[in-house]
Design a protein around this motif. Structure first.
Motif, short mmCIF file in Angstrom:
data_model
loop_
_atom_site.label_atom_id
_atom_site.label_comp_id
_atom_site.label_asym_id
_atom_site.label_seq_id
_atom_site.Cartn_x
_atom_site.Cartn_y
_atom_site.Cartn_z
N TYR A 102 7.20 58.85 23.85
CA TYR A 102 6.98 57.58 24.53
C TYR A 102 5.89 57.73 25.60
O TYR A 102 5.01 56.86 25.73
N ASP A 103 5.97 58.80 26.37
CA ASP A 103 5.02 58.99 27.46
C ASP A 103 3.58 59.03 26.96
O ASP A 103 2.67 58.48 27.60
N GLU A 104 3.40 59.65 25.80
CA GLU A 104 2.04 59.76 25.24
C GLU A 104 1.48 58.39 24.87
O GLU A 104 0.33 58.07 25.19
N VAL A 105 2.30 57.58 24.21
CA VAL A 105 1.83 56.26 23.78
C VAL A 105 1.67 55.33 24.99
O VAL A 105 0.72 54.55 25.05
N ILE A 106 2.60 55.42 25.94
CA ILE A 106 2.51 54.59 27.15
C ILE A 106 1.23 54.90 27.92
O ILE A 106 0.54 53.99 28.40
N LYS A 107 0.90 56.18 28.03
CA LYS A 107 -0.32 56.58 28.73
C LYS A 107 -1.55 56.01 28.04
O LYS A 107 -2.49 55.51 28.70
N LEU A 108 -1.57 56.08 26.72
CA LEU A 108 -2.70 55.55 25.95
C LEU A 108 -2.83 54.04 26.12
O LEU A 108 -3.94 53.52 26.30
N LEU A 109 -1.70 53.34 26.07
CA LEU A 109 -1.73 51.88 26.22
C LEU A 109 -2.25 51.48 27.60
O LEU A 109 -3.05 50.55 27.73
N LYS A 110 -1.80 52.18 28.64
CA LYS A 110 -2.27 51.88 29.99
C LYS A 110 -3.78 52.07 30.09
O LYS A 110 -4.48 51.28 30.75
N LYS A 111 -4.28 53.12 29.45
CA LYS A 111 -5.72 53.39 29.46
C LYS A 111 -6.48 52.26 28.77
O LYS A 111 -7.50 51.78 29.27
#
Length: 329
Positions: free
Chosen positions: A171-180
Motif C-alpha cells: 500500500y505504501d508504495e502505491v500511495i507514494k506514487l499516487l501522491k507524486k
C-alpha cells in the motif's frame, strides 16, 4: 421556437447515431455508425436548396459520447444545440410515452428542439480548457483512489498477523506514487491556467478562499463564465442556486438546490466554502449569520460556495481584483 427549416434530433450512442429529421410536415429517420464524417454525408443531402444556417442539429448531453460529433459539426459551421437530460426527461414524461427506443428518442429530441430549444448553440472549448478539465477529472479519480487505499491500509493494520509491515508496504508504495502523480498534475494545471489565462488567474486569485482547484474549474468547466450575463444564471446552471417552493396561497415550503449541474463543480465549491469561512471576511460573516438563524452547517457552506461564485463572476466581468470594501451584505 421555429427559426429553422429543418430540425435533426440525434440519439447518440457509442456505436450508432440514430437520427430523426423534421422538415415541414415530413419526418425521416436514419441510423449510421458513430462517425461524424458519415453523419455529415447524410446531412448534406438536405443542403441542396438550403444553407447550413437553416438546419438545427440537436442531441442530448450524454457525458462524452456526444462531444466528437458536436465539435465536428460546430467547427464546420452547423448550428448545434445540446439539450439538458433533465429537460428531455420531463418532455418525454409529459407525452406519457411507454415506448423507449433509439428511434423514438431521436424523434422526441427533434420535436423538443423545434418547440422549445432556446439555449445557446454549442461552442467547442479551447484546447487549453479541454486539457485543464481532463486533468481535473484525473486528479479527482486519483484522489478517490488515494483515499480508498489509505482506508484499506488502515483496516489491514488491525489484522492480527505476523510481519504485517511487508503487506502494508504494498500500500505504501502505491500511495507514494499516487501522491507524486497528484502533485505533478496539480502543477501542470496551474501552469496551463497561468500560461493561457494569466489575467483571469490573477483576478480569481485575489479572492480570499478560492484555491487553484476552483480557479481551474472556473476557467475550464465554466469557461470563465463565458455566455453568462449574471451570477444567478451560473448558480442555476451548476445546481447550487436555491429554488423557491410555492404554489397558490397554501404551499410555502423551504426551497433547496436542485443539483441539476455538475456534481464535481458543487464539490469543489463546497470545499472552497470551508476555506472561505476562514480566509474571506465577507463569507465568514455570511456563514455565521446563516448558522445563527438555524441553517444547517452543510447548507450554509453550500450558500457560501454560491457567494464565491458571485465574487468570482464579479471580478472576471469587471476586470477588477477583489475588493472587500465594495461588498454589500
Amino acid at each position: 421556437m421555429d427559426n429553422y427549416k429543418i430540425y435533426i434530433g440525434i440519439d447518440v450512442s457509442k456505436e450508432y447515431f440514430t437520427s430523426t429529421v423534421l422538415f415541414g410536415d415530413k419526418k425521416e429517420t436514419f441510423k449510421i455508425i458513430s462517425k461524424p464524417e458519415e453523419f455529415e454525408k447524410k446531412v448534406k443531402n438536405y443542403l441542396k436548396d438550403l444553407e447550413k444556417s437553416d438546419i438545427l442539429i440537436l442531441m442530448e448531453h450524454t457525458g462524452v459520447y456526444h462531444l466528437p460529433l458536436a465539435e465536428y459539426l460546430a467547427q464546420r459551421g452547423y448550428s448545434v444545440g445540446i439539450i439538458n437530460p433533465y429537460s428531455m426527461k420531463n418532455f418525454i414524461e409529459a407525452k406519457m410515452s411507454r415506448v423507449k427506443t433509439d428511434k423514438v428518442d431521436s424523434t422526441y429530441i427533434a420535436e423538443y428542439g423545434k418547440r422549445f430549444f432556446e439555449g445557446k448553440l454549442f461552442k467547442p472549448k479551447t484546447e487549453a480548457q479541454k486539457q485543464i478539465e481532463a486533468k481535473l477529472r484525473i486528479l479527482e479519480d486519483f484522489q478517490k483512489q488515494l483515499n480508498m487505499l489509505k482506508n484499506q491500509r488502515e483496516a489491514l493494520k488491525w489484522v492480527p498477523m505476523k510481519k504485517p509491515d511487508k503487506n502494508l508496504a504494498y500500500y505504501d508504495e502505491v500511495i507514494k506514487l499516487l501522491k507524486k502523480k497528484i502533485k505533478e498534475i496539480e502543477e501542470e494545471i496551474e501552469k496551463l491556467c497561468k500560461d493561457n489565462y494569466p489575467r483571469e488567474y490573477e483576478l480569481l486569485s485575489s479572492i480570499p478562499g478560492i484555491k487553484n482547484r476552483a480557479i481551474s474549474m472556473i476557467l475550464s468547466m465554466l469557461r470563465g463564465f463565458e455566455g453568462f450575463d449574471s451570477a444567478k444564471k451560473v448558480g442555476s446552471f451548476i445546481g447550487i442556486c436555491p429554488a423557491p417552493l410555492e404554489s397558490g396561497s397554501s404551499v410555502r415550503g423551504r426551497g433547496g438546490i436542485k443539483k441539476r449541474g455538475s456534481g464535481y463543480v458543487r464539490r469543489v465549491l463546497y470545499l472552497c466554502g470551508l476555506s472561505a469561512i476562514r480566509a474571506n471576511k465577507y463569507c465568514r460573516e455570511f456563514y455565521q449569520r446563516l448558522i445563527s438563524k438555524g441553517k444547517a452547517k452543510k447548507l450554509a457552506l453550500i450558500a457560501v460556495g454560491y457567494k464565491l461564485i458571485k465574487q468570482a463572476f464579479g471580478v472576471l466581468k469587471s476586470g477588477q481584483p477583489f475588493r472587500e470594501d465594495l461588498l454589500t451584505t
